[in-house]
Design an enzyme around this catalytic site. Structure first.
Site, PDB file in Angstrom:
ATOM      1  N   HIS A 156      24.064  52.987  41.924  1.00  0.00           N
ATOM      2  CA  HIS A 156      23.308  52.277  42.990  1.00  0.00           C
ATOM      3  C   HIS A 156      23.275  50.779  42.728  1.00  0.00           C
ATOM      4  CE1 HIS A 156      21.777  56.324  44.033  1.00  0.00           C
ATOM      5  NE2 HIS A 156      21.641  56.449  42.717  1.00  0.00           N
ATOM      6  N   SER A 277      36.944  25.398  46.396  1.00  0.00           N
ATOM      7  CA  SER A 277      36.383  25.135  47.722  1.00  0.00           C
ATOM      8  C   SER A 277      36.724  23.708  48.106  1.00  0.00           C
ATOM      9  CB  SER A 277      34.864  25.324  47.668  1.00  0.00           C
ATOM     10  OG  SER A 277      34.248  24.577  48.694  1.00  0.00           O
ATOM     11  N   LYS A 283      33.114  25.251  42.772  1.00  0.00           N
ATOM     12  CA  LYS A 283      33.455  26.651  43.081  1.00  0.00           C
ATOM     13  C   LYS A 283      34.792  27.111  42.497  1.00  0.00           C
ATOM     14  CE  LYS A 283      31.942  29.100  46.059  1.00  0.00           C
ATOM     15  NZ  LYS A 283      31.349  29.334  47.330  1.00  0.00           N
ATOM     16  N   GLU A 290      39.353  39.393  46.592  1.00  0.00           N
ATOM     17  CA  GLU A 290      38.828  39.613  47.951  1.00  0.00           C
ATOM     18  C   GLU A 290      39.933  40.102  48.876  1.00  0.00           C
ATOM     19  OE1 GLU A 290      35.180  36.396  47.802  1.00  0.00           O
ATOM     20  OE2 GLU A 290      37.125  35.745  48.509  1.00  0.00           O
TER      21      GLU A 290
END
Ligand code: ARG
Length: 459
Positions: A156, A277, A283, A290
């Site tokens: 979970h 970024s 970043k 992804e």
């Protein structure tokens, strides 16, 4: 010129060509189409349709085309042909004239495309097997290099019980091993020759289908001509295998994205598989991961799309089936790309051992251990679970770990608790106590690692 012009008085409309022509995408079958044609020329020569000389002329012209196809030198863009089959035949006729017009005797584009696609699937399965083996190798290497790193295991997405990082990596080894075996199973099923099935009913020419199958490296022939020209189960199977494997990669990607987050900080990904970024200079984004997650959409979509296309099609061949290709080609390409980038990502991982272990110590991941300890002292598990819950509650209130509570305090929950409880609550102790086959203790993980290495060596 179309292959079927004789019966027609008017040519095709431009829009018909747009909807009907498959050369823009089935050109990737050039090598397989030519290979199939070489075998077919031998088969019809044996059946008496071609003289030895004619067959040799065809075979050497086809071999020249094959070399060009392999070198990427065939000019598809300016061809007026409808599909790869008519393209190859037209190129042959241009070279040899009438002899080439004999090649299609007894054959249909229906058994031809079915054959081409099975050959293509076989070639791609081989490439994807190698891709899977490469990811397996990277995972095994990462497990081996980090055998002593313990991190939290989750259910979970809540810290549940500590596990070795190697145990996590070897879980994905199990998944990808199944993908590999699925490819082998599917290949055994689809590596059969449809050639000789004609348009749908077989052919009148005395073709030795078994010899033809052997010539093309198939293990057997397809035994029903109606089924042979209209079966696309192998395409569906490969799309399912690709989908399942992409789902595995996507779960791995998701785990690694989380491990790499500022919140977890268990791993650092290499610069070569991350991006920055344009606005926020600090970043370092896990784009490769992804995209491994994101590309699942189109691969699953290809499977669903072809299932819907095939549903309710009457026997035998229908043009609907031409829609099998683009989804398959794209899905295999995306799967291939994702397996390749998965290797680079895994090879780039740097673990932060201290952070992994700190997190594994936090979050009361050793609570089960205390309950088991109480069971060892003769308390029934259900009662031990309840007592431990109260201990955790008290520890949370004091912002302490269980092992940071004093013995006096622990005894207020159960007088059975002694000094030896602190050793039991130690991270390494409680991990290695999971000394059961398939567990996360050092012994079973070392065994699993050795087995994985052996499996790779045996391939
Ligand atoms: N381009 C077709 C396909 O990919 C080849 C078979 C065409 N057969 C036919 N009878 N029109 O399915």
């Amino acid at each position: 010129m179309s292959l079927w012009g004789g019966r027609f008085q008017a040519g095709s409309s431009a829009m018909f060509r747009t909807v009907n022509d498959s050369l823009p995408f089935d050109q990737v079958l050039a090598v397989q189409d030519i290979t199939g044609s070489i075998a077919w020329s031998r088969a019809i020569a044996k059946a008496g349709v071609l003289s030895t000389d004619e067959q040799q002329q065809l075979e050497s012209a086809l071999n020249e085309l094959l070399e060009k196809a392999k070198a990427g030198e065939l000019d598809f863009a300016s061809s007026p042909e409808e599909d790869i089959h008519s393209f190859v035949e037209a190129a042959l006729i241009e070279k040899l004239g009438d002899v080439a017009r004999k090649l299609h005797t007894g054959r249909s584009r229906n058994d031809q495309v079915a054959t081409d696609l099975r050959l293509w699937c076989r070639d791609h399965v081989e490439m994807l097997r190698q891709d899977l083996v490469a990811v397996l190798t990277s995972l095994v290497k990462a497990a081996d290099a980090n055998l002593d790193v313990i991190m939290p295991g989750y259910t979970h997405l809540q810290r549940a019980q500590p596990v070795r990082f190697a145990h996590w990596a070897l879980a994905y080894v199990e998944m990808l091993k199944r993908d590999l075996s699925r490819l082998d199973d599917a290949t055994a099923r689809f590596n059969k020759s449809p050639l000789g099935s004609g348009a749908l009913a077989g052919t009148t020419y005395p073709i030795d289908r078994a010899a033809l199958a052997t010539d093309l490296g198939f293990s057997d022939i397809c035994y029903n001509s109606l089924d042979a020209v209209s079966d696309r189960d192998h395409v569906l199977e490969l799309l399912f295998i690709a989908s399942t494997s992409m789902m595995h990669l996507s779960r791995m990607a998701e785990d690694l994205i989380f491990f790499n987050s500022g919140e977890a900080g268990f791993i650092q990904l290499g610069d070569q598989v991350t991006s920055g970024s344009s606005l926020m200079p600090q970043k370092k984004n896990p784009d490769a991961l992804e995209l491994m997650r994101g590309k699942c959409g189109r691969v699953f979509g290809a499977l669903q799309g072809l299932l819907v296309t095939m549903k309710g099609l009457p026997l035998a061949y229908n043009k609907d089936m031409q829609e099998d290709k683009e989804g398959l080609f794209d899905a295999m390409e995306q799967w291939h790309i994702c397996l390749c980038i998965a290797c680079e990502v895994i090879d780039s991982i740097q673990l932060d051992k201290a952070r992994c272990e700190k997190a594994a110590r936090e979050g009361y991941a050793n609570a089960t251990e205390l309950a088991d300890y109480l069971v060892g002292k003769g308390i029934p598990f259900r009662t031990a679970h309840d007592i431990t819950g109260q201990v955790v509650l008290a520890a949370i209130a004091q912002k302490k770990a269980i092992e940071e509570l004093s013995l006096v305090e622990l005894k207020t929950f159960a007088t059975e608790i002694e000094e030896d409880v602190y050793a039991v609550l130690q991270l390494e102790y409680l991990v290695d106590k999971r000394n059961i086959a398939g567990g996360t203790g050092i012994n079973p993980v070392s065994d699993a690692l050795a087995n994985a290495k052996q499996m790779l060596a045996d391939l």
